[in-house]
Design an enzyme around this catalytic site. Structure first.
Site, PDB file in Angstrom:
ATOM      1  N   ASP A  77     101.838  -0.907 -18.691  1.00 28.57           N
ATOM      2  CA  ASP A  77     100.688  -0.236 -18.093  1.00 28.57           C
ATOM      3  C   ASP A  77      99.473  -0.442 -18.990  1.00 28.57           C
ATOM      4  OD1 ASP A  77     102.220   0.665 -16.030  1.00 28.57           O
ATOM      5  OD2 ASP A  77     102.368   2.739 -16.722  1.00 28.57           O
ATOM      6  N   ASP A 102     106.494   2.129  -2.997  1.00 29.29           N
ATOM      7  CA  ASP A 102     106.959   3.397  -3.560  1.00 29.29           C
ATOM      8  C   ASP A 102     107.624   4.188  -2.444  1.00 29.29           C
ATOM      9  OD1 ASP A 102     105.985   3.064  -6.204  1.00 29.29           O
ATOM     10  OD2 ASP A 102     103.966   3.552  -5.525  1.00 29.29           O
TER      11      ASP A 102
END
Lengths: 265, 207
Positions: free
Chosen positions: A19, A138
């Site tokens: 990230d 997701d």
């Protein structure tokens, strides 16, 4: 042409995911020295040397100024790391994809933008080829115990998950029809638990799409990766914290998998 | 004198260039047939479809130049679709002719496997080619990174320097005299890929 023994030599891939915010890796990575702990380029090189099969940079940057920094990060990484690099996070248009691919990404990963505009998948695939377009999904289980399993697609899963009304299995199938070359499936139920992937979700997706499926969300130990690849039929596993905090090296995970008959590089 | 890396819009052009720069190879990015003809070595990158690639090469007037440099003995490296277009024809998007430099056809992988093949797979040397300079310091059976839905079904076993298995055993490296081509992406295959590019540059005597 001689018929081979099968595809057993196509290796299952181990893919660390970093990230990145404003050019720095969020939360850092423990296995490199302190000076490099937040530098995505140094970490990418370290993961390459450590046996990573591919890398993912996920841009969690908020502002457009910071996006330009991400382009620079990708350029500097591509100049010294020669394994496949996927960039995701905040890519909304074909031009956004093009900037990252031109900077040196090999693939782009799209999630929310594809839900809002499914033709982004088709437009990207037409312009850059399906092999460049990764659809990231997701999903959260919404069926009651005892019912046939169903998973719903959510967006904005970081802060305030929003239901989309899409069924995850249907969305994966549609994404591949539109031109996605790979599917990343992230279980929101498993994510952050360290208790392993949602294997039923993985298995279901893997049986309905004919492109590689990458498991994400829930890894806490090498046996979870084994289960994802063998029981979930995933082609690759994405992981973050298990590697970043030095709990396991990529080589240790590969050794574990190889001992159990999973083909790894 | 520098290697001519042919620019016809291939998606991996810059990656190939970065990898060659990383190993210190002198290079020129060009779409000029005259520059290609004059170069001491030529690299043809490629990602995508043979039909698009052939159309781009034809539009830029590069087809005769590529045929001539291969025929004249210039060291040549084709990568991925840059290997496939060397065949006589391709069945991708309907049968169409390719460069016809080597005998064979570009075929889709048979049903039953995930297509495209994406990932690391092993490259096994053909016995007659195992000692080729292109393979120096790279162990037989090493993994390289593949992304493709079609492969070269070559007619002459002597052209096949290495094979890889994915449902079928397909040619992953082609070598004939000065002509070399690889189905995988050396520019994305880590250490082994960079070694193969280094070997090509040494074999081509470009420095």
């Amino acid at each position: 042409m001689v018929h081979g023994r099968g595809d057993e030599m196509l290796k299952r891939r181990i893919i660390p995911c970093l990230d990145v915010k404003a050019g720095r890796v969020v939360k850092g990575v423990a296995f490199v020295n302190h000076r490099d702990a937040g530098d995505p380029v140094a970490l990418a090189a370290a993961y390459d040397a450590g046996g990573a099969d591919e890398l993912v940079f996920y841009d969690i940057t908020a502002s457009s100024d910071e996006r330009a920094i991400m382009v620079d990060v990708v350029e500097r990484t591509a100049a010294q790391v020669f394994i496949p690099l996927t960039v995701g996070g905040g890519l909304r248009t074909v031009d956004d994809m093009y900037r990252m691919l031109r900077a040196g990404a090999d693939k782009v990963s799209i999630n929310t933008a594809a839900v809002l505009n499914p033709h982004l998948i088709a437009d990207g695939a037409r312009r850059f080829g399906s092999q460049c377009i990764v659809l990231s999904i997701d999903a959260r289980r919404v069926s009651e115990p005892g019912e046939p399993p169903r998973w719903a697609v959510f967006t904005h899963t970081g802060r305030d998950p929003r239901p989309t009304g899409l069924d995850a299995i249907e969305w994966a199938r549609r994404g591949v029809e539109l031109g996605a070359g790979e599917i990343v499936i992230n279980s929101m139920d498993a994510d952050g638990t360290g208790g392993g992937y949602d294997l039923e979700l993985l298995r279901t997706i893997s049986t309905v799409v004919g492109v590689p499926v990458i498991a994400s969300g829930g890894v806490g130990a090498p046996e979870h990766m084994y289960a994802g690849l063998v029981e979930g039929h995933a082609d690759a596993v994405l992981a973050a914290s298990i590697f970043h905090f030095g709990a396991y090296t990529i080589q240790a995970v590969k050794h574990y998998l190889a001992e159990r008959g999973v083909p790894v590089r | 004198m520098s290697i001519a890396v042919i620019d016809y819009g291939a998606g991996n052009l810059r990656s190939v260039v970065r990898a060659l720069q990383h190993i210190g190879a002198p290079l020129t990015i060009t779409s000029d047939p005259a520059v290609v003809r004059a170069a001491p070595a030529v690299v043809l990158p490629g990602v995508g479809a043979t039909l698009d690639t052939m159309q781009s090469l034809e539009r830029l007037g590069l087809v005769p130049a590529i045929r001539d440099v291969v025929a004249s003995g210039t060291p040549f490296l084709g990568i991925c679709v840059g290997m496939q277009v060397l065949c006589e024809q391709s069945e991708e998007f309907g049968p169409h002719p390719c460069l016809g430099i080597v005998g064979g056809a570009v075929r889709r992988f048979p049903a039953g496997r995930k297509v495209p093949q994406i990932g690391w797979n092993q490259v096994y040397y053909a016995p007659h080619a195992a000692g080729h300079p292109l393979f120096g310091s790279i162990a037989d059976g090493s993994d390289f990174y593949f992304v493709h839905s079609y492969y070269c079904d070559l007619n002459d076993a002597r052209d096949i320097a290495a094979t890889t298995e994915y449902g079928v055993a397909f040619p992953s490296v082609l070598v004939r005299d000065n002509l070399a081509a690889v189905q995988f992406h050396p520019e994305k295959s880590g250490r082994c890929g960079l070694q193969l590019l280094t070997n090509f540059v040494a074999w081509a005597h470009v420095s």
